[in-house]
Design a protein around this motif. Sequence first.
Motif, PDB file in Angstrom:
ATOM      1  N   ILE A  76       0.868  -1.173   0.000  1.00 24.70           N
ATOM      2  CA  ILE A  76       0.000   0.000   0.000  1.00 24.70           C
ATOM      3  C   ILE A  76       0.903   1.220   0.000  1.00 24.70           C
ATOM      4  O   ILE A  76       1.933   1.216   0.658  1.00 24.70           O
ATOM      5  N   ASP A  82      -1.980   2.302  -5.569  1.00 25.78           N
ATOM      6  CA  ASP A  82      -2.968   3.238  -5.045  1.00 25.78           C
ATOM      7  C   ASP A  82      -3.965   3.606  -6.127  1.00 25.78           C
ATOM      8  O   ASP A  82      -5.164   3.686  -5.882  1.00 25.78           O
ATOM      9  N   ARG A  86      -7.936   2.920  -6.188  1.00 27.06           N
ATOM     10  CA  ARG A  86      -8.937   3.965  -6.417  1.00 27.06           C
ATOM     11  C   ARG A  86      -9.878   3.585  -7.552  1.00 27.06           C
ATOM     12  O   ARG A  86     -11.093   3.697  -7.439  1.00 27.06           O
ATOM     13  N   VAL A  99     -15.107  -3.455  -1.557  1.00 25.72           N
ATOM     14  CA  VAL A  99     -13.750  -3.880  -1.912  1.00 25.72           C
ATOM     15  C   VAL A  99     -12.994  -4.358  -0.679  1.00 25.72           C
ATOM     16  O   VAL A  99     -12.897  -3.648   0.314  1.00 25.72           O
ATOM     17  N   MET A 100     -12.482  -5.567  -0.746  1.00 23.13           N
ATOM     18  CA  MET A 100     -11.595  -6.063   0.296  1.00 23.13           C
ATOM     19  C   MET A 100     -10.180  -5.957  -0.228  1.00 23.13           C
ATOM     20  O   MET A 100      -9.943  -6.261  -1.389  1.00 23.13           O
ATOM     21  N   VAL A 229      13.214   8.097   0.602  1.00 26.52           N
ATOM     22  CA  VAL A 229      14.372   8.238   1.480  1.00 26.52           C
ATOM     23  C   VAL A 229      15.456   7.241   1.081  1.00 26.52           C
ATOM     24  O   VAL A 229      16.640   7.581   0.980  1.00 26.52           O
TER      25      VAL A 229
ATOM     26  N   ILE B  76      -7.401   7.452  -1.024  1.00 25.45           N
ATOM     27  CA  ILE B  76      -6.310   6.486  -1.080  1.00 25.45           C
ATOM     28  C   ILE B  76      -5.117   7.205  -1.685  1.00 25.45           C
ATOM     29  O   ILE B  76      -5.285   8.002  -2.602  1.00 25.45           O
ATOM     30  N   GLY B  77      -3.945   6.937  -1.169  1.00 28.33           N
ATOM     31  CA  GLY B  77      -2.763   7.569  -1.743  1.00 28.33           C
ATOM     32  C   GLY B  77      -2.300   8.786  -0.968  1.00 28.33           C
ATOM     33  O   GLY B  77      -1.485   9.557  -1.447  1.00 28.33           O
ATOM     34  N   ASP B  82      -2.553   5.838   3.978  1.00 29.35           N
ATOM     35  CA  ASP B  82      -1.839   4.641   3.538  1.00 29.35           C
ATOM     36  C   ASP B  82      -1.203   3.935   4.728  1.00 29.35           C
ATOM     37  O   ASP B  82      -1.242   2.709   4.828  1.00 29.35           O
ATOM     38  N   ALA B  85      -3.837   2.231   6.667  1.00 31.59           N
ATOM     39  CA  ALA B  85      -4.257   1.015   5.970  1.00 31.59           C
ATOM     40  C   ALA B  85      -3.240  -0.106   6.187  1.00 31.59           C
ATOM     41  O   ALA B  85      -3.604  -1.249   6.421  1.00 31.59           O
ATOM     42  N   ARG B  86      -1.970   0.251   6.125  1.00 29.75           N
ATOM     43  CA  ARG B  86      -0.936  -0.767   6.350  1.00 29.75           C
ATOM     44  C   ARG B  86      -1.001  -1.317   7.767  1.00 29.75           C
ATOM     45  O   ARG B  86      -0.963  -2.528   7.980  1.00 29.75           O
ATOM     46  N   SER B  89      -4.113  -3.343   8.318  1.00 27.99           N
ATOM     47  CA  SER B  89      -4.017  -4.577   7.567  1.00 27.99           C
ATOM     48  C   SER B  89      -3.107  -5.585   8.268  1.00 27.99           C
ATOM     49  O   SER B  89      -3.405  -6.779   8.344  1.00 27.99           O
ATOM     50  N   ASP B  93      -4.429  -9.067   9.773  1.00 32.39           N
ATOM     51  CA  ASP B  93      -3.776 -10.276   9.313  1.00 32.39           C
ATOM     52  C   ASP B  93      -3.394 -11.166  10.484  1.00 32.39           C
ATOM     53  O   ASP B  93      -3.602 -12.376  10.476  1.00 32.39           O
ATOM     54  N   GLY B  98      -9.817 -10.064   7.815  1.00 32.31           N
ATOM     55  CA  GLY B  98      -9.625  -9.379   6.550  1.00 32.31           C
ATOM     56  C   GLY B  98      -9.950  -7.902   6.696  1.00 32.31           C
ATOM     57  O   GLY B  98     -10.476  -7.486   7.727  1.00 32.31           O
ATOM     58  N   VAL B  99      -9.622  -7.128   5.702  1.00 37.27           N
ATOM     59  CA  VAL B  99      -9.891  -5.689   5.749  1.00 37.27           C
ATOM     60  C   VAL B  99     -10.687  -5.249   4.523  1.00 37.27           C
ATOM     61  O   VAL B  99     -10.288  -5.512   3.394  1.00 37.27           O
ATOM     62  N   MET B 100     -11.797  -4.606   4.765  1.00 41.42           N
ATOM     63  CA  MET B 100     -12.555  -3.981   3.684  1.00 41.42           C
ATOM     64  C   MET B 100     -12.257  -2.504   3.713  1.00 41.42           C
ATOM     65  O   MET B 100     -12.185  -1.922   4.794  1.00 41.42           O
ATOM     66  N   THR B 101     -12.117  -1.906   2.579  1.00 43.62           N
ATOM     67  CA  THR B 101     -11.860  -0.474   2.565  1.00 43.62           C
ATOM     68  C   THR B 101     -13.006   0.246   1.880  1.00 43.62           C
ATOM     69  O   THR B 101     -13.435  -0.152   0.805  1.00 43.62           O
ATOM     70  N   VAL B 103     -13.967   4.031   0.589  1.00 47.48           N
ATOM     71  CA  VAL B 103     -13.495   5.385   0.378  1.00 47.48           C
ATOM     72  C   VAL B 103     -14.701   6.324   0.403  1.00 47.48           C
ATOM     73  O   VAL B 103     -15.638   6.160  -0.361  1.00 47.48           O
ATOM     74  N   ARG B 228       1.209  16.864  -5.126  1.00 46.61           N
ATOM     75  CA  ARG B 228       2.460  17.572  -5.388  1.00 46.61           C
ATOM     76  C   ARG B 228       2.377  18.512  -6.579  1.00 46.61           C
ATOM     77  O   ARG B 228       2.892  19.629  -6.531  1.00 46.61           O
ATOM     78  N   GLU B 283       8.969  11.112   6.952  1.00 43.20           N
ATOM     79  CA  GLU B 283      10.393  10.796   6.852  1.00 43.20           C
ATOM     80  C   GLU B 283      11.049  11.621   5.747  1.00 43.20           C
ATOM     81  O   GLU B 283      12.174  12.101   5.860  1.00 43.20           O
ATOM     82  N   GLU B 284      10.320  11.755   4.680  1.00 42.80           N
ATOM     83  CA  GLU B 284      10.864  12.422   3.503  1.00 42.80           C
ATOM     84  C   GLU B 284      11.321  13.845   3.796  1.00 42.80           C
ATOM     85  O   GLU B 284      12.171  14.395   3.079  1.00 42.80           O
TER      86      GLU B 284
END
Lengths: 336, 336
Positions: A76, A82, A86, A99-100, A229, B76-77, B82, B85-86, B89, B93, B98-101, B103, B228, B283-284
């Motif tokens: 992800i 991504d 979407r 959506v899973m 990074v 998303i994105g 994100d 979601a990680r 998830s 797990d 499971g994970v349903m998303t 938006v 961006r 981090e960036e």
Amino acid sequence: MTASHRRPTTREVAALAGVSVATVSYVLNGKDGRVGEETRRRVLAAADELGYVRSSSARSLRLRRTERVCLVVGSIGVPAYDQLARDLSAAADEAGYGVMTIVVDSPARADKAVDLLRQHVADGAVVAPSVPLADAQLRALTGSRLPLVVMSNAVAPDGFDVVRTSEAAACVEAFDHLAATGRRRIAYLAHEHELTGRQPSERRDAYLDALDRHGLGPELVVPGADDRVGAYRAVEALLARPDRPDAIFAASDRAAITAILALRDAGLAVPEDVAVVGVGNLEEGRITRPPLTTVGPPAMDFHDVARLLFDRVLADETPFDREITTSWSFIRRGSA
Amino acid sequence: MTASHRRPTTREVAALAGVSVATVSYVLNGKDGRVGEETRRRVLAAADELGYVRSSSARSLRLRRTERVCLVVGSIGVPAYDQLARDLSAAADEAGYGVMTIVVDSPARADKAVDLLRQHVADGAVVAPSVPLADAQLRALTGSRLPLVVMSNAVAPDGFDVVRTSEAAACVEAFDHLAATGRRRIAYLAHEHELTGRQPSERRDAYLDALDRHGLGPELVVPGADDRVGAYRAVEALLARPDRPDAIFAASDRAAITAILALRDAGLAVPEDVAVVGVGNLEEGRITRPPLTTVGPPAMDFHDVARLLFDRVLADETPFDREITTSWSFIRRGSA
DNA sequence: CTGTTAGCGCGTTCAC
DNA sequence: GTGAACGCGCTAACAG
């Protein structure tokens, strides 16, 4: 809407409305024409009063359909995934589907994903992990008659649709361009899975092939394409080498964009001192200085993928297998 | 494993193994000690031969549990979503869930999401859309006794847990710092939803408040924090103004980082000519030149959120409502 | 045309 | 180790 502990069922709605459960079901599913207006109103009122909401599990069991699709991705937070998420989410939404998402970042997770899918947690799936599923896993899925769209260059349609990218030619073109413009020391900034996985990488193969054909030095492959990074650090390390590269081919645009920044920070000119090429054709590549030269699809969208899946999911009989190839091209802007 | 059209059921496995469906169920669920070793083996063999896979719908119906959780996000994105979601998830797990998303990028979608959730498509949900759910929607969800973790500064726990961020103080500190270092014209690069939504934005309120307290010019709020490319264009536009800002506060780190690039491309020095502050502590931000000054949490992770949710989902009785506040701070690096 | 009866989808678990 | 009820919504067949 009365507060109660157990969720009310159609039975209770029926009782309150003084009708049978069949009638309730017909009303709630808009099968009108079977039910009189007055009755209809009573049912709706009863449902409302009890705060009735149908159980999706019971419905799925009866309908043998979950009205859900599954997206299997490698991670992800990667631009392409991504975007896929979407686009699939939008298509699903439109079809009234959910959506899973299953993230497959290890072989063990791949097995678990296949298990889940075989249990029919969803009516179909888009499979696009960074490390393709094994043939046996794919067969297990088609064996359970699950509508499937596989994004991979490594398999042919076989009970599922395949979406592939033809990246090789464009990559070759990119490397030839680098060689033709006098680059002698080309570094390859790789994705982690290109280094550890068993799967071949068209990009890297094109790189190795180009080195060979043009008689260019030993290969110089370093990790760092996965995140910005990491890319920055990788480029710093490359520049510290005695055999500093005069070109960097990054397996992702994010890494390539970061490479441009790192090079500028090091006081080097792009592309004069070091040329940079990315992969993916992100919009963002247009705002770098110089704009990013890249290899990628004309636009990053996955409507096709979503369409293929829902064609299969909603089809009455199994459709023919299809295969869509997205042609990538070498998009020359300013960085190489 | 024999090919057949219908998926085999426990009945068929039982028949083939010469036992009852109860036994099959016990074996398949590892409830051993109830079943002899020899029988066990026969059941397993039969299941294998038929290619039996249990139906998750039937199981969910019987168990009144889907072994799924739902993540409701605004898009998303985006780095924070994100990461959420990680983390969710990963936690799911681990729990075999499971994970349903879903938006939610419009009020209509919010309604649909609430509907889905009330139909019990999942055993719990993390709700973190960019535009908070209405109170009535939240009540509808708690009314259906759905374990819920809400990420919002606009609500108090009430049958659900709340995770909030205390960003106001840190933002105030950032603006005070800008004023104290002589910035007189501070631009605010906003998220789209800060401009269109009805919800108050702590960041923007801190901005307006600071302008007021320090007697600084008219407000200068422009969109561009969402991506961006948009950020780059927005900064270009800001620089073309006669009343060019001497500081830019961007509502996201991605925009702030892009702002630094745009400023450098325009030949301006950061922070000398224009100071830049972001939000998020990515981090960036450490690899820009200069490193990004930002407002944000010490680290971007959502393990807490996942833990809260699974505490609720897996708990036998409803736990007390909890509230976690992540304190943000003003992280001064080089860009302001 | 309106509404009902009754069985089905399938795995789980209690009482015997 | 088994029989049978149960979770809950859908719909074909049927009756008025």
